[in-house]
Design a protein around this motif. Structure first.
Motif, PDB file in Angstrom:
ATOM      1  N   TRP A  14       0.825  -1.206   0.000  1.00 29.98           N
ATOM      2  CA  TRP A  14       0.000   0.000   0.000  1.00 29.98           C
ATOM      3  C   TRP A  14       0.859   1.255   0.000  1.00 29.98           C
ATOM      4  O   TRP A  14       0.598   2.200  -0.755  1.00 29.98           O
ATOM      5  N   LEU A  17       2.591   1.663  -3.406  1.00 34.75           N
ATOM      6  CA  LEU A  17       1.626   2.006  -4.444  1.00 34.75           C
ATOM      7  C   LEU A  17       1.133   3.437  -4.288  1.00 34.75           C
ATOM      8  O   LEU A  17       1.026   4.185  -5.276  1.00 34.75           O
ATOM      9  N   ASP A  37      -7.910  -2.404 -11.566  1.00 26.73           N
ATOM     10  CA  ASP A  37      -7.527  -3.424 -10.595  1.00 26.73           C
ATOM     11  C   ASP A  37      -7.970  -4.783 -11.138  1.00 26.73           C
ATOM     12  O   ASP A  37      -9.131  -5.175 -11.003  1.00 26.73           O
ATOM     13  N   GLY A  40      -9.343  -7.680  -8.704  1.00 28.62           N
ATOM     14  CA  GLY A  40      -9.406  -6.887  -7.471  1.00 28.62           C
ATOM     15  C   GLY A  40     -10.415  -7.340  -6.443  1.00 28.62           C
ATOM     16  O   GLY A  40     -10.466  -6.790  -5.346  1.00 28.62           O
ATOM     17  N   PHE A  45      -7.897  -3.061  -2.278  1.00 25.67           N
ATOM     18  CA  PHE A  45      -7.087  -1.918  -2.717  1.00 25.67           C
ATOM     19  C   PHE A  45      -7.948  -0.866  -3.415  1.00 25.67           C
ATOM     20  O   PHE A  45      -7.695   0.332  -3.283  1.00 25.67           O
ATOM     21  N   LEU A 105      -3.260  -2.656 -11.451  1.00 18.90           N
ATOM     22  CA  LEU A 105      -2.893  -3.555 -10.364  1.00 18.90           C
ATOM     23  C   LEU A 105      -3.147  -4.993 -10.824  1.00 18.90           C
ATOM     24  O   LEU A 105      -4.224  -5.308 -11.325  1.00 18.90           O
ATOM     25  N   HIS A 107      -2.711  -8.047  -8.744  1.00 17.34           N
ATOM     26  CA  HIS A 107      -2.393  -8.612  -7.437  1.00 17.34           C
ATOM     27  C   HIS A 107      -3.070  -9.969  -7.253  1.00 17.34           C
ATOM     28  O   HIS A 107      -4.283 -10.083  -7.395  1.00 17.34           O
ATOM     29  N   SER A 135       1.584  -2.540 -10.976  1.00 16.08           N
ATOM     30  CA  SER A 135       1.860  -3.100  -9.658  1.00 16.08           C
ATOM     31  C   SER A 135       1.503  -4.575  -9.684  1.00 16.08           C
ATOM     32  O   SER A 135       0.351  -4.941  -9.924  1.00 16.08           O
ATOM     33  N   HIS A 243       6.400  -8.210  -4.451  1.00 17.66           N
ATOM     34  CA  HIS A 243       5.744  -7.071  -5.072  1.00 17.66           C
ATOM     35  C   HIS A 243       6.720  -6.403  -6.028  1.00 17.66           C
ATOM     36  O   HIS A 243       7.871  -6.122  -5.660  1.00 17.66           O
TER      37      HIS A 243
END
Length: 249
Positions: A14, A17, A37, A40, A45, A105, A107, A135, A243
């Motif tokens: 966090w 980012l 995202d 997501g 996030f 993102l 993730h 990211s 990350h």
């Protein structure tokens, strides 16, 4: 006031980012950025990013997750800045605009897709061609091996260490894990410029809860330790997650 222990899992990501988006806002001359995202889910996030003023599109295959996202965004008063769309990494560009986002993102996605390179290429294609920020958060091999070994599951630890996908057995819920070099190579092949790599959850998944919960300041001290270790390459190899931050040239 100390932070909840659960926040340790994403605190490093966090902060990195948030700083990256602040720099992007300054260079673009716009406070509100367009963020995608991918995968997501319920908005862990996305909702905080919308609270900062950004416009966030969440693409996720789960209708339940998108319903939870809508509810969370409404509760936080950011519903007008969060949009949920059902889709996956394979068909990302069917539901998201190509070249339309200041940041993407990715993730917890590359572990689960059939083709990580394709999923990553789609995420990169959604970035603006200049100055876009990617990211990536993915499962780290070393953290899984270490965790299994410390739990006394030595055969599983050895299997994860030698398995091509980094899995410790047929009941392993994670289909794939990455070493820092593998993740760097995967992102590097997209043509993006890698800005930073961080180790995430280096210690927090290994420390017994009783050691933290009995000391009021222990969570904050552990968070500071995680932040200090995150940028040190020596700890990347044993992190539960990796990350990576990259930019379009």
């Amino acid at each position: 006031m100390t932070r909840p222990r659960a926040a340790l899992r994403t605190a490093v990501v966090w902060e990195v980012l948030k700083d990256a988006l602040e720099r992007r806002s300054a260079s673009a001359g716009r406070e509100a950025l367009d963020v995608l995202d991918a995968g997501g889910g319920s908005g862990h996030f996305a909702v905080p990013l919308a609270a900062l003023g950004h416009r966030v599109t969440v693409v996720d295959p789960s209708p339940n997750a998108l319903f939870a996202l809508e509810r969370r965004a409404a509760e936080e008063g950011v519903a007008e800045r969060v949009r949920g769309v059902q889709g996956d990494a394979h068909g990302l560009l069917e539901v998201a605009e190509r070249g339309g986002y200041d940041a993407v993102l990715c993730h917890g996605v590359l572990e689960y897709v059939d083709d990580p390179a394709e999923g990553l290429a789609n995420a990169v294609a959604a970035l603006r061609p200049e100055g876009g920020t990617l990211s990536v958060l993915a499962a780290g091999l070393g953290g899984a091996v270490l965790a299994r070994a410390l739990a006394g599951h030595f055969t599983e630890a050895h299997r994860a260490l030698t398995d091509p996908d980094g899995r410790w057995g047929s009941s392993d819920p994670v289909p794939r894990r990455f070493t820092p070099d593998q993740l760097r190579e995967l992102v590097g092949e997209t043509g993006l410029e890698i800005a930073a790599v961080h180790g995430v959850r280096v210690f927090s998944d290994l420390v017994p809860g009783a050691l933290v919960d009995t000391e009021p300041q222990a969570v904050e001290a552990l968070a500071q330790l995680e932040a200090a270790a995150a940028e040190l390459p020596a700890f990347h190899a044993v992190a539960t997650q990796l990350h990576l931050l990259a930019h379009s040239r």
